[in-house]
Design an enzyme around this catalytic site. Sequence first.
Site, mmCIF file in Angstrom:
data_model
loop_
_atom_site.group_PDB
_atom_site.id
_atom_site.type_symbol
_atom_site.label_atom_id
_atom_site.label_comp_id
_atom_site.label_asym_id
_atom_site.label_seq_id
_atom_site.Cartn_x
_atom_site.Cartn_y
_atom_site.Cartn_z
ATOM 1 N N ALA A 1 60.237 159.659 118.370
ATOM 2 C CA ALA A 1 60.328 158.628 119.399
ATOM 3 C C ALA A 1 61.547 157.747 119.137
ATOM 4 O O ALA A 1 62.006 157.608 118.009
ATOM 5 C CB ALA A 1 59.066 157.779 119.400
ATOM 6 N N GLY A 2 62.047 157.141 120.220
ATOM 7 C CA GLY A 2 63.199 156.264 120.122
ATOM 8 C C GLY A 2 64.451 156.847 120.713
ATOM 9 O O GLY A 2 65.367 156.119 121.089
ATOM 10 N N PHE A 3 64.514 158.167 120.821
ATOM 11 C CA PHE A 3 65.693 158.818 121.389
ATOM 12 C C PHE A 3 65.600 158.867 122.910
ATOM 13 O O PHE A 3 66.529 158.484 123.616
ATOM 14 C CB PHE A 3 65.841 160.229 120.812
ATOM 15 C CG PHE A 3 67.166 160.878 121.124
ATOM 16 C CD1 PHE A 3 68.232 160.753 120.247
ATOM 17 C CD2 PHE A 3 67.347 161.608 122.291
ATOM 18 C CE1 PHE A 3 69.458 161.339 120.541
ATOM 19 C CE2 PHE A 3 68.559 162.190 122.591
ATOM 20 C CZ PHE A 3 69.621 162.059 121.713
ATOM 21 N N LYS B 1 63.511 157.164 125.357
ATOM 22 C CA LYS B 1 62.523 156.111 125.522
ATOM 23 C C LYS B 1 61.802 156.167 126.858
ATOM 24 O O LYS B 1 60.678 155.686 126.995
ATOM 25 C CB LYS B 1 63.192 154.744 125.351
ATOM 26 C CG LYS B 1 63.587 154.443 123.917
ATOM 27 C CD LYS B 1 64.243 153.093 123.801
ATOM 28 C CE LYS B 1 64.489 152.728 122.363
ATOM 29 N NZ LYS B 1 63.276 152.405 121.602
ATOM 30 N N THR C 1 59.477 154.338 122.455
ATOM 31 C CA THR C 1 58.210 153.660 122.666
ATOM 32 C C THR C 1 58.120 153.107 124.091
ATOM 33 O O THR C 1 59.054 152.478 124.580
ATOM 34 C CB THR C 1 58.018 152.528 121.647
ATOM 35 O OG1 THR C 1 57.935 153.108 120.341
ATOM 36 C CG2 THR C 1 56.772 151.717 121.900
ATOM 37 N N ASN D 1 69.081 150.195 114.010
ATOM 38 C CA ASN D 1 68.835 149.847 115.408
ATOM 39 C C ASN D 1 67.952 148.607 115.494
ATOM 40 O O ASN D 1 67.086 148.385 114.656
ATOM 41 C CB ASN D 1 68.212 151.029 116.160
ATOM 42 C CG ASN D 1 66.696 150.987 116.184
ATOM 43 O OD1 ASN D 1 66.081 150.258 116.966
ATOM 44 N ND2 ASN D 1 66.072 151.773 115.296
ATOM 45 N N PHE E 1 62.287 148.060 121.874
ATOM 46 C CA PHE E 1 61.413 148.685 122.881
ATOM 47 C C PHE E 1 61.988 148.545 124.290
ATOM 48 O O PHE E 1 61.274 148.219 125.243
ATOM 49 C CB PHE E 1 60.013 148.080 122.843
ATOM 50 C CG PHE E 1 59.180 148.458 121.637
ATOM 51 C CD1 PHE E 1 59.624 149.358 120.687
ATOM 52 C CD2 PHE E 1 57.927 147.877 121.458
ATOM 53 C CE1 PHE E 1 58.851 149.682 119.587
ATOM 54 C CE2 PHE E 1 57.136 148.201 120.364
ATOM 55 C CZ PHE E 1 57.599 149.098 119.424
ATOM 56 N N SER F 1 57.441 149.235 114.213
ATOM 57 C CA SER F 1 58.828 148.894 114.499
ATOM 58 C C SER F 1 59.123 147.501 113.960
ATOM 59 O O SER F 1 58.330 146.575 114.150
ATOM 60 C CB SER F 1 59.089 148.920 116.007
ATOM 61 O OG SER F 1 60.354 148.348 116.299
ATOM 62 N N ASN G 1 61.422 145.594 115.120
ATOM 63 C CA ASN G 1 62.238 144.903 116.119
ATOM 64 C C ASN G 1 61.447 144.166 117.191
ATOM 65 O O ASN G 1 62.024 143.626 118.128
ATOM 66 C CB ASN G 1 63.191 145.904 116.779
ATOM 67 C CG ASN G 1 64.129 146.529 115.766
ATOM 68 O OD1 ASN G 1 64.684 145.838 114.918
ATOM 69 N ND2 ASN G 1 64.281 147.843 115.826
ATOM 70 N N THR G 2 60.123 144.143 117.070
ATOM 71 C CA THR G 2 59.277 143.306 117.927
ATOM 72 C C THR G 2 58.586 142.292 117.029
ATOM 73 O O THR G 2 57.831 142.685 116.132
ATOM 74 C CB THR G 2 58.232 144.149 118.679
ATOM 75 O OG1 THR G 2 58.900 145.049 119.563
ATOM 76 C CG2 THR G 2 57.300 143.258 119.485
ATOM 77 N N LYS H 1 51.683 155.352 113.800
ATOM 78 C CA LYS H 1 52.960 155.449 113.096
ATOM 79 C C LYS H 1 53.120 154.260 112.171
ATOM 80 O O LYS H 1 52.957 153.111 112.594
ATOM 81 C CB LYS H 1 54.116 155.495 114.096
ATOM 82 C CG LYS H 1 55.476 155.785 113.467
ATOM 83 C CD LYS H 1 56.522 156.091 114.532
ATOM 84 C CE LYS H 1 57.834 156.532 113.903
ATOM 85 N NZ LYS H 1 58.829 156.947 114.931
ATOM 86 N N ASN I 1 58.368 155.155 110.130
ATOM 87 C CA ASN I 1 59.301 154.495 111.030
ATOM 88 C C ASN I 1 60.545 154.065 110.238
ATOM 89 O O ASN I 1 60.771 154.525 109.127
ATOM 90 C CB ASN I 1 58.606 153.286 111.673
ATOM 91 C CG ASN I 1 59.110 152.992 113.071
ATOM 92 O OD1 ASN I 1 60.312 153.032 113.326
ATOM 93 N ND2 ASN I 1 58.206 152.675 113.974
ATOM 94 N N GLY J 1 67.430 157.435 108.623
ATOM 95 C CA GLY J 1 68.316 158.464 108.094
ATOM 96 C C GLY J 1 68.166 158.679 106.609
ATOM 97 O O GLY J 1 67.145 158.362 105.992
ATOM 98 N N GLY K 1 64.741 160.625 107.448
ATOM 99 C CA GLY K 1 65.653 161.340 106.567
ATOM 100 C C GLY K 1 65.563 162.845 106.630
ATOM 101 O O GLY K 1 66.105 163.535 105.760
ATOM 102 N N THR L 1 67.808 160.549 113.398
ATOM 103 C CA THR L 1 69.149 160.327 112.884
ATOM 104 C C THR L 1 69.827 161.646 112.522
ATOM 105 O O THR L 1 71.024 161.827 112.765
ATOM 106 C CB THR L 1 69.099 159.395 111.668
ATOM 107 O OG1 THR L 1 68.415 158.195 112.036
ATOM 108 C CG2 THR L 1 70.485 159.043 111.174
#
Length: 324
Positions: free
Chosen positions: A29-31, A33, A53, A78, A82, A146, A148-149, A180, A209, A234, A263, A285
Amino acid sequence: VRRALAPRDPALEVRALGLTFPSPVGLAAGFDKDAAGVRQLAALGFGFVEVGTVTPQPQPGNPKPRLFRLERDRALVNRLGFNNRGADAARRRLERARGGTRGPFVVGVNVGRNKSTPDERAADDYVAAATRLAPVADYLVVNVSSPNTPGLRDLQAAERLRPLLERVRAAVPGTPLLVKIAPDLADEEVDALADLALACGIDGIVATNTSVERANLATPAAKIHAIGAGGLSGRPIAERSLHILARLRARVGDRLVLVAAGGVEDADAAWARIEAGATLVQLYTGFVYGGPGTPARVARGLAAKARARGYSRVQDAVGGRAAP
């Protein structure tokens, strides 16, 4: 492209979550969205594509720039936040892409909460997104990891995660459900989450994640500082992600389906995840740096490794089982 790259080797076929995957190599997920390119991505050789997501309501995500390459480390940072067009739009796209049928490719949907939703109502968002998307998803993933939220990772605490997972599980009883988790958890937290997943009737765990850590990077510190906050993915998180995967396998055995991410960039890394207990592996990645031929290349490498070790299928090697 599909004729050239789509997986057809019977050694790659995996049966898990009540589904048949043409290959254990999937897209994380994430590529994609918004489920904008699932057919095209599957044609590149992915055995499954996980979109999202996806949140119940559309949201723009964080201000740009919000995605950065660390070339020396084969890594990304990144802080997308979301960004997506919402559950209803994703459902419409998946209905069109799949033509009202399940297959020929497997699609998972990763769901999350909107940034504007108060913490005490987070479970409402997960239930809403899962309910809307379950009819077009082969499996669902609850994303509580994540970075980032704001406040999202706090939901990984067992006392907060249990009622959330129980509500989502009850809302979509017929759909395989996974959670996840982050690579930054302590070992004791990993054990607690594994036990919780079993107790709540969850079908699997995606590990892992992105990370908020920045240790042992070859990228100059000045660049890291300039980039700022975000999730690292990665090669730098490969060791920790593999450790968490192995710990999960030791804790749950084959009672849960484990999906390895973090990775995975070539067949060697993917095989290490298979032997450590992953039934499925995901690229993100590694796909960015390796290019569009990566999923087919990794899949071919896995099939070759399985046969060289006396297995008829890659799945037979999950958890380091002895070859017949």
